[in-house]
Every structure is written in C-alpha cells, then in structure tokens.
Scaffold this motif. Structure first.
Motif, mmCIF file in Angstrom:
data_model
loop_
_atom_site.group_PDB
_atom_site.id
_atom_site.type_symbol
_atom_site.label_atom_id
_atom_site.label_comp_id
_atom_site.label_asym_id
_atom_site.label_seq_id
_atom_site.Cartn_x
_atom_site.Cartn_y
_atom_site.Cartn_z
ATOM 1 N N ASN A 17 0.910 -1.351 0.045
ATOM 2 C CA ASN A 17 0.108 0.114 -0.069
ATOM 3 C C ASN A 17 0.929 1.225 -0.140
ATOM 4 O O ASN A 17 0.657 2.476 0.187
ATOM 5 C CB ASN A 17 -0.862 -0.241 1.028
ATOM 6 C CG ASN A 17 -0.274 -0.143 2.389
ATOM 7 O OD1 ASN A 17 0.777 -0.544 2.489
ATOM 8 N ND2 ASN A 17 -1.234 -0.257 3.604
ATOM 9 N N ASN A 67 -4.273 4.028 11.576
ATOM 10 C CA ASN A 67 -5.597 4.089 11.944
ATOM 11 C C ASN A 67 -6.564 3.181 11.904
ATOM 12 O O ASN A 67 -5.995 1.926 11.399
ATOM 13 C CB ASN A 67 -6.111 5.542 11.409
ATOM 14 C CG ASN A 67 -6.496 5.333 9.996
ATOM 15 O OD1 ASN A 67 -6.968 4.266 9.399
ATOM 16 N ND2 ASN A 67 -6.391 6.339 9.196
ATOM 17 N N PRO A 68 -7.623 3.054 12.259
ATOM 18 C CA PRO A 68 -8.317 1.987 12.507
ATOM 19 C C PRO A 68 -8.803 1.293 10.964
ATOM 20 O O PRO A 68 -9.099 0.211 10.948
ATOM 21 C CB PRO A 68 -9.828 2.415 13.092
ATOM 22 C CG PRO A 68 -9.408 3.430 14.004
ATOM 23 C CD PRO A 68 -8.261 4.091 13.211
ATOM 24 N N GLU A 69 -8.630 2.252 9.836
ATOM 25 C CA GLU A 69 -8.713 1.551 8.451
ATOM 26 C C GLU A 69 -7.647 1.137 7.890
ATOM 27 O O GLU A 69 -7.262 0.431 6.844
ATOM 28 C CB GLU A 69 -9.374 2.891 7.846
ATOM 29 C CG GLU A 69 -10.890 3.206 8.150
ATOM 30 C CD GLU A 69 -11.013 3.996 9.261
ATOM 31 O OE1 GLU A 69 -10.001 4.959 9.469
ATOM 32 O OE2 GLU A 69 -11.741 3.815 10.059
ATOM 33 N N GLY A 70 -6.388 1.130 8.549
ATOM 34 C CA GLY A 70 -5.195 0.910 8.090
ATOM 35 C C GLY A 70 -4.132 1.996 7.989
ATOM 36 O O GLY A 70 -4.282 2.930 8.640
#
Length: 152
Positions: A15, A137-140
């Motif tokens: 990513n 963060n919580p999403e990646g």
C-alpha cells in the motif's frame, strides 16, 4: 490452531505510494497470524526474490518487530551499516528506537524469513531515506509526506 503454510495463499503488493512500490515488488507474504485468527500481533512467512527489499528502511514509534531467517541470505541495513543474516539468525527492532531498518536480498536465490510485529493502535513509521511517514488508524496505514501532505 494448526496452520499448514502450504495452504496459505502467497500475496504480493504494497500500500506504499506508487513511487515506492518497485522496492518491494519481489516480496511475497503468507499471513500466518491472520490465518490463525491472531488479533494482537501479526506473523508473516515472507519470501524475497533476488534484488528485492522487505520494505523501505523504516522504524516504528509503538510497534516492536522481530525477524527470523528461515532460509537463504539477506542483508540487514540499519543506521549502523550492513550485516549479512543467514538461516537461523534473527534480529529485533524495539518500538521508539529511531534506527531505520530493512532487508535486501542481494543473493542469487530466494530468501525466506518470519516477520513478527505487534498491532499497537496509533503506531507511526518513519522512513529516514525518503519523504514518507505512515500512520496507523482503524482503517489501516495512511502514508503522507513528512510535511503532512498526502500522496496523490
């Protein structure tokens, strides 16, 4: 829970922003920790093709990392320089120690290693050789330049 690595799909890709993706193009991971349902830390069986790197050189603010060489030969690059690692050797990288590290496969054969890292919330990774910061963060992971601007 028993895990047979032969039954875990090998994944490639990253990513990272596009301009950094080629560095890890020859990295393949089997996410053993995910297959076991682990929540607090990850375990990857990682294969590096000749000429590839494990990551851009980096260090984490909150995440401890540990590697164990299963087969082949890899070069560990840190602020202290380079060290050749072979099967049976390991290295650890404590959270908060600003010593960027990564592995390079400079040999003519694939190398395999275990990488283990925790999943501490709000971790950040600093990449000292390039204009890159990663924030979990919580999403990646979110990647920005060091001035906070996003990559497009």
């Amino acid at each position: 829970m028993f895990i047979d690595p032969e039954n875990i799909p090998e994944k490639t890709g990253t990513n990272y922003p596009d301009e950094f993706k080629s560095v890890v193009a020859g990295r393949y991971r089997k996410r053993l920790g995910d297959a076991a349902g682990l929540k607090n830390f990850g375990v990857n069986l990682t294969r590096l093709l000749p000429g590839s790197c494990s990551a851009l050189r980096h260090w984490h603010t909150k995440q401890d990392e540990f590697i164990y060489i299963v087969s082949g030969e890899l070069v560990l690059v840190t602020d202290e320089g380079e060290q050749i690692l072979t099967a049976g050797m390991s290295a650890g990288f404590p959270a908060g120690v600003a010593n960027g590290h990564h592995l390079i496969n400079r040999s003519n054969t694939d190398a395999v290693y275990l990488e283990i890292g925790d999943r501490t919330p709000d971790d950040e990774a600093d990449y000292p050789d390039v204009d890159l910061i990663a924030k979990l963060n919580p999403e990646g992971w979110v990647f920005t330049r060091k001035d906070g601007s996003l990559y497009s």
